[in-house]
Design a protein around this motif. Structure first.
Motif, PDB file in Angstrom:
ATOM      1  N   ASP A 143       0.673  -1.090   0.216  1.00 57.06           N
ATOM      2  CA  ASP A 143       0.008   0.188  -0.297  1.00 57.06           C
ATOM      3  C   ASP A 143       0.687   1.055   0.030  1.00 57.06           C
ATOM      4  O   ASP A 143       1.625   1.464   1.196  1.00 57.06           O
ATOM      5  CB  ASP A 143      -0.801   0.503   1.297  1.00 57.06           C
ATOM      6  N   ARG A 144       0.996   1.923  -1.394  1.00 60.53           N
ATOM      7  CA  ARG A 144       1.449   3.436  -1.812  1.00 60.53           C
ATOM      8  C   ARG A 144       1.066   3.746  -1.153  1.00 60.53           C
ATOM      9  O   ARG A 144       1.229   5.478  -1.936  1.00 60.53           O
ATOM     10  CB  ARG A 144       2.426   2.646  -2.570  1.00 60.53           C
ATOM     11  N   SER A 145      -0.735   4.767  -0.986  1.00 57.51           N
ATOM     12  CA  SER A 145      -1.557   6.004  -1.095  1.00 57.51           C
ATOM     13  C   SER A 145      -0.623   6.404  -0.706  1.00 57.51           C
ATOM     14  O   SER A 145       0.154   6.546   0.066  1.00 57.51           O
ATOM     15  CB  SER A 145      -2.608   4.706  -1.020  1.00 57.51           C
ATOM     16  N   ALA A 146      -1.004   7.721  -0.308  1.00 59.83           N
ATOM     17  CA  ALA A 146      -0.793   8.943  -0.163  1.00 59.83           C
ATOM     18  C   ALA A 146      -1.643   8.784   0.564  1.00 59.83           C
ATOM     19  O   ALA A 146      -3.005   9.045   0.811  1.00 59.83           O
ATOM     20  CB  ALA A 146      -0.875  10.275  -1.064  1.00 59.83           C
ATOM     21  N   ASP A 147      -1.239   9.975   1.962  1.00 63.11           N
ATOM     22  CA  ASP A 147      -2.522  10.291   3.283  1.00 63.11           C
ATOM     23  C   ASP A 147      -2.117  11.650   4.220  1.00 63.11           C
ATOM     24  O   ASP A 147      -0.967  12.233   3.175  1.00 63.11           O
ATOM     25  CB  ASP A 147      -2.329   8.679   3.823  1.00 63.11           C
ATOM     26  N   ALA A 148      -2.282  12.288   4.589  1.00 65.64           N
ATOM     27  CA  ALA A 148      -1.754  13.746   5.289  1.00 65.64           C
ATOM     28  C   ALA A 148      -0.538  13.386   5.800  1.00 65.64           C
ATOM     29  O   ALA A 148       0.379  14.261   5.876  1.00 65.64           O
ATOM     30  CB  ALA A 148      -2.591  13.386   6.646  1.00 65.64           C
ATOM     31  N   HIS A 149      -0.165  12.704   5.923  1.00 67.02           N
ATOM     32  CA  HIS A 149       1.338  11.866   6.009  1.00 67.02           C
ATOM     33  C   HIS A 149       2.559  11.904   5.173  1.00 67.02           C
ATOM     34  O   HIS A 149       3.511  12.281   5.439  1.00 67.02           O
ATOM     35  CB  HIS A 149       1.820  11.477   7.017  1.00 67.02           C
ATOM     36  N   GLY A 150       2.015  12.174   3.962  1.00 69.09           N
ATOM     37  CA  GLY A 150       2.655  11.987   2.524  1.00 69.09           C
ATOM     38  C   GLY A 150       2.310  10.533   1.886  1.00 69.09           C
ATOM     39  O   GLY A 150       1.384  11.255   1.641  1.00 69.09           O
ATOM     40  N   SER A 151       3.609   9.736   1.957  1.00 62.54           N
ATOM     41  CA  SER A 151       2.934   8.658   0.545  1.00 62.54           C
ATOM     42  C   SER A 151       3.273   7.050   1.838  1.00 62.54           C
ATOM     43  O   SER A 151       4.647   7.026   1.262  1.00 62.54           O
ATOM     44  CB  SER A 151       3.386   8.642  -0.478  1.00 62.54           C
ATOM     45  N   GLY A 152       2.548   6.246   1.588  1.00 60.26           N
ATOM     46  CA  GLY A 152       2.882   5.111   2.603  1.00 60.26           C
ATOM     47  C   GLY A 152       3.885   4.414   1.893  1.00 60.26           C
ATOM     48  O   GLY A 152       4.250   3.840   0.561  1.00 60.26           O
ATOM     49  N   CYS A 153       3.863   2.937   2.777  1.00 59.14           N
ATOM     50  CA  CYS A 153       4.758   1.509   2.123  1.00 59.14           C
ATOM     51  C   CYS A 153       4.346   0.648   3.305  1.00 59.14           C
ATOM     52  O   CYS A 153       4.981   0.206   4.475  1.00 59.14           O
ATOM     53  CB  CYS A 153       6.291   1.641   1.994  1.00 59.14           C
ATOM     54  N   THR A 154       3.481  -0.184   3.087  1.00 60.00           N
ATOM     55  CA  THR A 154       2.908  -0.738   4.141  1.00 60.00           C
ATOM     56  C   THR A 154       2.535  -2.367   3.619  1.00 60.00           C
ATOM     57  O   THR A 154       2.230  -2.466   2.323  1.00 60.00           O
ATOM     58  CB  THR A 154       1.471  -0.046   4.930  1.00 60.00           C
ATOM     59  N   PHE A 155       3.132  -3.338   3.383  1.00 59.48           N
ATOM     60  CA  PHE A 155       2.884  -4.590   3.314  1.00 59.48           C
ATOM     61  C   PHE A 155       1.243  -5.183   3.955  1.00 59.48           C
ATOM     62  O   PHE A 155       1.353  -4.814   5.402  1.00 59.48           O
ATOM     63  CB  PHE A 155       4.099  -5.619   3.990  1.00 59.48           C
ATOM     64  N   VAL A 156       0.783  -5.328   2.849  1.00 63.04           N
ATOM     65  CA  VAL A 156      -0.878  -6.196   3.542  1.00 63.04           C
ATOM     66  C   VAL A 156      -0.658  -7.510   2.903  1.00 63.04           C
ATOM     67  O   VAL A 156      -0.732  -7.588   1.559  1.00 63.04           O
ATOM     68  CB  VAL A 156      -1.898  -5.058   2.583  1.00 63.04           C
ATOM     69  N   VAL A 157      -1.377  -8.561   4.110  1.00 61.36           N
ATOM     70  CA  VAL A 157      -0.900  -9.960   4.139  1.00 61.36           C
ATOM     71  C   VAL A 157      -1.727 -10.393   3.870  1.00 61.36           C
ATOM     72  O   VAL A 157      -2.217 -10.422   5.292  1.00 61.36           O
ATOM     73  CB  VAL A 157       0.973 -10.677   4.331  1.00 61.36           C
ATOM     74  N   ASN A 158      -3.093 -11.313   3.262  1.00 68.45           N
ATOM     75  CA  ASN A 158      -4.471 -11.412   3.528  1.00 68.45           C
ATOM     76  C   ASN A 158      -4.979 -10.268   4.150  1.00 68.45           C
ATOM     77  O   ASN A 158      -5.669 -10.985   4.216  1.00 68.45           O
ATOM     78  CB  ASN A 158      -4.049 -12.836   4.049  1.00 68.45           C
ATOM     79  N   GLY A 159      -4.605  -9.316   3.238  1.00 68.04           N
ATOM     80  CA  GLY A 159      -6.150  -8.725   3.713  1.00 68.04           C
ATOM     81  C   GLY A 159      -5.048  -7.536   5.195  1.00 68.04           C
ATOM     82  O   GLY A 159      -5.941  -6.616   5.098  1.00 68.04           O
ATOM     83  N   VAL A 160      -4.288  -8.197   5.853  1.00 67.46           N
ATOM     84  CA  VAL A 160      -3.331  -7.410   7.375  1.00 67.46           C
ATOM     85  C   VAL A 160      -2.715  -6.740   6.657  1.00 67.46           C
ATOM     86  O   VAL A 160      -1.943  -6.956   6.261  1.00 67.46           O
ATOM     87  CB  VAL A 160      -3.658  -8.822   8.190  1.00 67.46           C
ATOM     88  N   ARG A 161      -2.856  -5.305   7.599  1.00 66.96           N
ATOM     89  CA  ARG A 161      -1.538  -4.484   7.311  1.00 66.96           C
ATOM     90  C   ARG A 161      -0.728  -4.539   7.894  1.00 66.96           C
ATOM     91  O   ARG A 161      -1.087  -4.676   9.895  1.00 66.96           O
ATOM     92  CB  ARG A 161      -2.059  -3.490   7.366  1.00 66.96           C
ATOM     93  N   ILE A 162       0.349  -5.075   7.755  1.00 64.97           N
ATOM     94  CA  ILE A 162       1.481  -5.656   8.832  1.00 64.97           C
ATOM     95  C   ILE A 162       2.928  -4.181   9.378  1.00 64.97           C
ATOM     96  O   ILE A 162       2.835  -3.488   8.344  1.00 64.97           O
ATOM     97  CB  ILE A 162       2.319  -6.692   8.479  1.00 64.97           C
ATOM     98  N   PHE A 163       3.234  -4.575  10.180  1.00 67.69           N
ATOM     99  CA  PHE A 163       4.462  -3.193  10.407  1.00 67.69           C
ATOM    100  C   PHE A 163       5.385  -4.758  10.005  1.00 67.69           C
ATOM    101  O   PHE A 163       5.732  -5.698  11.506  1.00 67.69           O
ATOM    102  CB  PHE A 163       4.897  -3.436  12.765  1.00 67.69           C
TER     103      PHE A 163
END
Length: 807
Positions: A289-309
């Protein structure tokens, strides 16, 4: 059915008029070492004595005989390092110039002397550089002109050992009618149904041309089999298999790792089975998930629909002579990563595409793999002959690795987009190619064509486009190196990148590793061998400044310097991870530089070159655990972060104590804190629990569920530590003759107590790292591989124990 013969025996290594036995797989260096022609490059300063090996040409020779009733015989090389000419009975079969590809030659009916002649990698690089022109580079070696493991030319943690040889297996394949030339499994899942789309390519003999063939695919797992069949007369076919009620593969800590056996069989009506291809697969979805948001643009792995640190480590080749890395060694090192609560391993772009055994273990352990394409820290020409090699290499390895469920992202390069912007490349390039066309054109096109089930990133660091600085912490991936290079580790808390793909702090290896690598040397930070095994620019200066910011810098006391350097490494990495984890979901991951070493060296690794754990490894286990308790410095005093990355709620009773330097409890409170799954709670601290700003004689302790966090208002050098006093006793471990429990009882505050087990015995291991004990507290450290109890055991153990305030 296809027959396979491994060509492991009967080889000789030749140079000029000399010859000696050779092992395949292997390399020139391993053969010369086995024959005692060269000294071990890892010992002392032998690296410089064996530099000549990489500048010579070498030949591997064997007498090739084979007798087969099959129509076709192929000679297959899984890896040739690097610029080689292959001849059989004096006739040239072909030439190669890429370490990272496999090669196949038709030798049907041919026998005789087989020679694989390797040119010096330096000579090959010079030939290519003459064709493409000069390109800038962060190191004075020509690795960007040859498709070869870059770090073999030396790095800021590695020696210059430029290899040549058949570093992966060599075999003969005898086959008739047709064989499976390529199998690409596109594995997806929709709801509870797993989908396997197999894209197949067959190679046929003249007799097999146009002949009807059948492919059967079977997926076995969880006690059931799903199958599909297709017939075809051409070269390619597509076969789909559906797996109902497919169990999902999860990263470790998030669920199980069920693996399914996939078997693809090529059949002929008359001859039966012609060829079989087998792999293990897993069903899961992965997005970035590299979508833009209020902080900039993210970089979040999403595995089986679950967002992961992502709790990651960077991986370099585990040996500068990679043919020596066995499946058992991969398993050991990756288990060590899993034991540190790591869930992501980044295969860094200056190394190799690892052996399948590496990815097999990652599949089993639930370690997500971030795979770099092999470009690092240089401007790479995009002209021929390199461009064709890059494309062929990428295709080979995408197809080879795409079956592995652990592989979650392809990454175009390491630091080259950043380098173009910030490292003074643009002017000397003067418009020449430098690799951008690979990272933004060739590689994403290949991934989209061959493996659309996974995301692709253009590079690391990369902000997603040239609209932002490539290393902008507000966008995409970020490499944080200013702190190690110029600042105190507290500066990690100055910002919140979206994803920290590299950061780290150096420390020397274990003492036993140093004694093995530097025999007879009187160790000092600046002794000749120590300096040779420190490859970073001003590495010792940065180590010393890192220590001096927090402790008096030891003079003429190597043991204390060694201990403090390892303490600072562990604290520095912990400071970054604690801060960034506390800012989840804005920050969505950290990838520590680095997990492992390729030789004995002072470096950023958590596991040293002899496989011994540094204190950093134990600290990673703490800060990468699902549940983390942290006291972070804030503008108005410490901030408590109760970080729960597990999938269940965490109800924590946090005991807070404000404690004096002498151990007196000055104030106490208990907070009930509820942290939802994959969230961070930040409860307010009672004012009476907060130590006075700048206080040198009181600190804050937080405890919950066996976890501890500490806040000291001042740096260690300014705090009024009492001289550490503690008792030590040893207890036998039932059923483990070579293990002992070291029980330490504190009589004063004991900060960052560390047992260095290799000081007891070189093979000893401890199950705990840095510990801070309050007066009266007891800690139990299990030491294995130490030979058990002995009459002088307590004295030996005391000599291996260190703390911030010495006894």
């Amino acid at each position: 059915m296809k027959d396979v013969t491994q060509l492991t025996e009967g080889w000789s290594l030749r140079h000029e008029d000399a010859s000696l036995p050779a092992r395949v797989p292997g390399c020139v260096h391993t053969d010369l070492l086995a024959a005692q022609v060269i000294p071990d490059p890892f010992i002392g300063r032998n690296e410089t004595e064996i530099a000549w090996v990489g500048r010579q040409g070498w030949s591997y020779v064997t007498a090739l005989t084979h007798d087969s009733t099959h129509e076709r015989t192929d000679l297959v090389f899984e890896g040739l390092d690097t610029a080689a000419e292959i001849t059989l009975a004096g006739e040239v079969l072909g030439t190669t110039r890429n370490m990272h590809r496999a090669y196949r030659f038709d030798i049907t009916g041919r026998t005789g002397p087989l020679e694989v002649r390797f040119d010096s990698a330096y000579e090959e690089a010079d030939r290519v550089r003459a064709l493409t022109g000069e390109r800038p580079n962060v190191y004075p070696e020509p690795f960007q002109y040859i498709r070869k493991m870059a770090c073999g030319f030396g790095w800021d943690w590695g020696p210059t050992v430029v290899t040549a040889g058949m570093w992966r297996p060599v075999r003969l394949e005898h086959w008739s009618t047709a064989r499976l030339a390529e199998v690409r499994p596109l594995v997806t899942v929709d709801g509870t149904t797993g989908h396997v789309e197999l894209r197949l390519r067959a190679e046929r003999t003249r007799r097999g041309a146009g002949r009807p063939l059948t492919v059967r695919a079977a997926v076995n797992g969880e006690g059931t089999e799903s199958a599909g069949v297709v017939s075809f007369t051409g070269e390619e076919a597509v076969l789909r298999v559906e797996v109902p009620e497919a169990r999902l593969w999860w990263p470790r800590g998030h669920g199980d790792q069920p693996l399914y056996e996939l078997e693809v069989t090529l059949l002929d009506e008359e001859e039966g089975t012609l060829d079989v291809w087998r792999r293990r697969i897993g069903f899961r979805t992965v997005e970035l998930d590299r979508s833009a948001d209020a902080h900039g643009s993210g970089c979040t792995f999403v595995v089986n629909g679950v967002r992961i640190f992502a709790r990651g480590v960077n991986w370099i080749p585990d040996d500068v002579l990679p043919s020596r890395i066995t499946p058992e060694r991969y398993r050991t090192r990756l288990r060590q990563a899993a034991e540190a609560n790591v869930d992501l391993v980044r295969v860094w772009g200056g190394g190799i595409y690892e052996d399948d055994a590496f990815y097999d273990v990652c599949d089993e352990l639930g370690l997500m793999v971030w795979q770099d394409f092999l470009f690092a820290c240089a401007a790479y020409p995009e002209e021929q002959p390199l461009r064709g090699e890059v494309e062929a290499e990428a295709r080979d390895n995408v197809v080879r690795l795409m079956a592995h469920p652990s592989l979650v992202v392809w990454n175009g390069n390491n630091e080259n987009l950043w380098g173009f912007r910030d490292w003074d490349w643009e002017e000397p390039l003067a418009g020449d190619s430098w690799g951008e066309g690979y990272y933004l054109g060739v590689l994403p096109r290949i991934v989209a064509e061959l493996d659309p089930t996974r995301p692709y990133m253009a590079g690391s660091p990369w902000s997603g486009s040239w609209d932002h600085h490539p290393n902008d912490p507000r966008h995409g991936t970020h490499h944080s190196w200013e702190v190690w290079n110029r600042r105190d580790y507290a500066e990690y808390r100055a910002n919140v990148p979206r994803f920290v793909a590299e950061f780290g702090w150096q420390a020397p290896p274990a003492l036993a590793t140093l004694h093995r690598a530097l025999p007879g040397e009187r160790l000092a930070p600046d002794s000749p061998g120590m300096l040779h095994h420190q490859k970073a620019e001003d590495g010792n200066g940065k180590l010393n400044r890192g220590i001096a910011r927090h402790f008096p810098l030891p003079e003429a006391d190597f043991d204390r310097w060694h201990y403090l350097a390892q303490v600072v490494q562990a604290r520095a990495v912990a400071a970054g991870i604690e801060h960034w984890r506390a800012h989840w979901p804005v920050c969505a991951g950290t990838v520590v530089w680095q997990l492992n070493d390729c030789w004995p060296v002072s470096s950023w690794a958590a596991i040293d070159g002899d496989g011994r754990l540094k204190p950093l490894h134990h600290e990673l286990r703490r800060v990468y655990a699902d549940r983390l308790l942290t006291l972070l410095p804030g503008e108005e005093g410490p901030v408590l972060a109760v970080d729960n990355q597990s999938g269940t709620p965490w109800h924590a009773e946090v005991t807070l104590r404000r404690v004096g330097a002498d151990g007196t409890v000055l104030a106490r409170a208990v907070l009930d804190v509820e942290a939802a799954p994959r969230s961070v709670a930040r409860p307010a601290l009672p004012a009476e629990l907060v130590p006075a700003p700048g206080s040198a004689d009181e600190f804050l302790v937080a405890d919950a569920d066996g976890l501890r966090a500490l806040h000291f208002p001042v740096r260690d050098r300014d705090f009024a530590y009492p001289r550490a006093r503690f008792d030590v006793r040893l207890e036998a471990v039932t059923g483990q003759d070579a293990a002992v429990d070291v029980v330490v009882t504190a009589r004063t505050l004991v900060r960052d107590l560390l047992l260095q087990p290799d000081r007891i015995a070189p093979a000893a291991r401890a199950d705990r790292g840095l510990l801070t004990l309050l007066p009266g507290e007891e800690a139990r450290i299990r030491v294995s591989g130490c030979g058990g109890l002995s009459p002088d055991g307590v004295e030996r153990v005391r000599a291996a124990l260190f703390s911030v305030a010495p006894e």
